[in-house]
Design an enzyme around this catalytic site. Structure first.
Site, PDB file in Angstrom:
ATOM      1  N   GLU A 201       0.827  -1.215   0.000  1.00 48.16           N
ATOM      2  CA  GLU A 201       0.000   0.000   0.000  1.00 48.16           C
ATOM      3  C   GLU A 201       0.860   1.264   0.000  1.00 48.16           C
ATOM      4  OE1 GLU A 201      -3.264  -0.277   2.830  1.00 48.16           O
ATOM      5  OE2 GLU A 201      -4.096  -1.990   1.731  1.00 48.16           O
ATOM      6  N   GLU A 322      -4.764  -8.630  -0.667  1.00 49.85           N
ATOM      7  CA  GLU A 322      -5.598  -8.373   0.524  1.00 49.85           C
ATOM      8  C   GLU A 322      -7.034  -8.254   0.042  1.00 49.85           C
ATOM      9  OE1 GLU A 322      -4.512  -5.338   3.401  1.00 49.85           O
ATOM     10  OE2 GLU A 322      -2.382  -5.763   3.065  1.00 49.85           O
TER      11      GLU A 322
END
Ligand code: AHR
Length: 502
Positions: A201, A322
């Site tokens: 991220e 994810e």
């Protein structure tokens, strides 16, 4: 040619656990046509991967209790959890984060445990992290459960040199000082490292970068993120999330050399700042959750289209590393630990998501549900010495037949449950054992469906059912939701048909 024997992996709901599906109240008819003339690209077994972050009770208590614990363990790993994970053949585990990974110094987690430094886990509850679970503990755990290791490097706050050193420590068979240090710490042979994550991220907790800068960072870190050539480790670049495609575009255009591009997507019933409860929800939130889960199809399709522009030969895989449901955390649980109950609704989300990944087998090469134990949409929940398997675990168990299977298109013709949510979702594939498998999801919580296929032959399989939308397994009643043999197959107009309960 359709084979005589047909196996099924089925998902449906709305009867007491342990009982066969009741005679349906209302039958909607859905026609399903499987086209076995055009086999798709083999389904990667890595789409059934897991994610284990240093977050809440995911690692500590969930996996690791230490050798001196009263909880039965093998060298510190709890025996019940290891056995449950082995039974579903977890293909890979991603570690140590997540957001945790971009503040993680691998040197904190090697050497004698008593001498390891204690840090603050600033992302998750501000609790102290004693680093008793580090590189050796994770890599040995992966080996213990038979999974490939997926290690996410810290590109947010450490240097490429640190990453290179960590990789050499884990994977070198040379006489280098780092390899010798590993040997002194108890591991003679290098570990096999299948996946190397270049950060996490980068658009958020991994550094709040701009997409162009993240692409440059990937070029730089990937350059030094080497493992021995014969290991064939795959480098996964940190990509986009939700409906933001900038990072996917920038990474594909300017990110240098890598083997996989990640995307993250979480399913919430309402909106992120007011997610909604894991149980005790109204039907409107059952419906919105399933609709939001299905939205990942658009995200995968749009990301794949961007990848096609730069990589028409499809050499780079898309890794949804994810995904899963995210609810308000359980009342009374530690703030920041993301502990939530997992119900039959989660099983539907898992099955719908896996069906989507299976249908995109030409591009989706891996996925990691968040997270494996005690965090978000978990496979397993623990309470000290007690352990319970969630409905999501049972879906992963039922879907094992799709690992390495060859998919076929399945045309579904029937009514919708709600706008954008078909009443029946189907994924079909030829398993490695030569049998044809169907995964079917009835999304309607109150109406049964009669499924009429274009197939002949006989069928058997399992159905996952329960008595309520939020039925779940608890420590007191661990078998409320579990798969049972499916007995409602028959023929309609000479074709194989199934009565699937609401
Ligand atoms: O899975 C929980 C968190 O969600 C992860 O740490 C992060 O990568 C994501 O935002």
């Amino acid at each position: 040619m359709i084979r005589k024997i047909l196996w099924l992996a089925l998902l449906a709901m709305a009867v007491p656990a342990g009982a066969q599906a009741p005679a349906p109240d209302v039958i909607a008819v859905v026609h399903v046509a499987i086209d076995t003339s055009k086999p798709g690209v083999e389904i990667s077994r890595h789409i059934y991967g897991q994610f284990a972050e240093h977050l809440g009770r995911g690692i500590y208590e969930g996996i690791w209790v230490g050798e001196n614990s009263k909880i039965p363990n093998t060298h510190g790993y709890r025996k019940d959890v290891v056995a449950a994970l082995k039974a579903i053949h977890v293909p890979n585990v991603r570690w140590p984060g997540g957001c945790f990974g971009d503040l993680y110094d691998w040197r904190d987690g090697i050497g004698p445990r008593a001498k390891r430094p204690v840090r603050v886990n600033v992302h998750w509850g501000g609790v102290t992290e004693d680093n008793s679970f580090g590189t050796h503990e994770f890599m040995n755990f992966s080996e213990l459960i038979g999974a490939d290791a997926y290690v996410s490097l810290n590109v947010g706050s450490l240097t490429p040199y640190d990453s290179a050193q960590w990789l050499e420590y884990m994977t070198s068979d040379s006489k280098s000082s780092l390899a010798n240090e590993r040997r002194r710490n108890g591991r003679a042979k290098p570990w096999n490292l299948h996946f190397v994550g270049i950060g996490n991220e980068t658009w958020g907790c991994g550094g709040n970068m701009r997409s162009e800068y993240a692409a440059d960072i990937n070029r730089r870190y990937a350059t030094f993120a080497g493992t021995p050539r014969e290991m064939g480790s795959l480098k996964i670049a940190s990509g986009s999330h939700d409906d933001n495609y900038d990072f996917a575009e920038a990474m594909m255009r300017d990110g240098g050399k890598f083997d996989g591009l990640s995307v993250h997507y979480y399913t919430v019933p309402r909106v992120f700042r007011d997610k909604g409860p894991a149980t005790g929800f109204p039907e409107s939130e059952w419906a919105s959750t399933l609709a939001h889960a299905l939205h990942i199809d658009e995200i995968v399709s749009k990301t794949a289209a961007i990848m096609d522009k730069y990589d028409p030969a499809k050499k780079i895989g898309l890794y949804v590393d994810e995904w899963g449901t995210w609810y308000d955390q359980e009342a009374g649980s530690h703030p920041g630990f993301l502990y939530q109950q997992s119900s039959l609704r989660d099983a539907e989300v898992a099955a719908l998501s896996l069906n989507i990944f299976q249908r995109h087998s030409d591009r989706v090469k891996g996925a990691n549900i968040a997270q494996m134990i005690n965090v978000l949409q978990a496979m397993i929940l623990t309470d000290k010495e007690k352990m319970v398997l969630t409905p999501t675990y049972h879906v992963f168990d039922m879907y094992q037949v799709f690992m390495g299977a060859v998919p076929y298109s399945a045309k579904v013709d029937g009514k919708t449950y709600r706008e954008g949510v078909p009443m029946l979702d189907v994924s079909a594939a030829r398993g490695k054992d030569g049998k044809l498998y169907l995964a079917m999801v009835n999304t309607d919580p109150s109406h049964a469906v009669q499924v009429i296929t274009n197939l002949t032959g006989t069928a058997h399989g399992r159905v996952l059912t329960a008595f309520a939308m939020d039925a779940h397994n608890s420590f007191d009643a661990p078998n409320m939701v579990r798969p049972i043999p499916f007995k409602n197959s028959n023929t309609a107009d000479g074709k194989l048909a199934f009565d699937m309960p609401a």
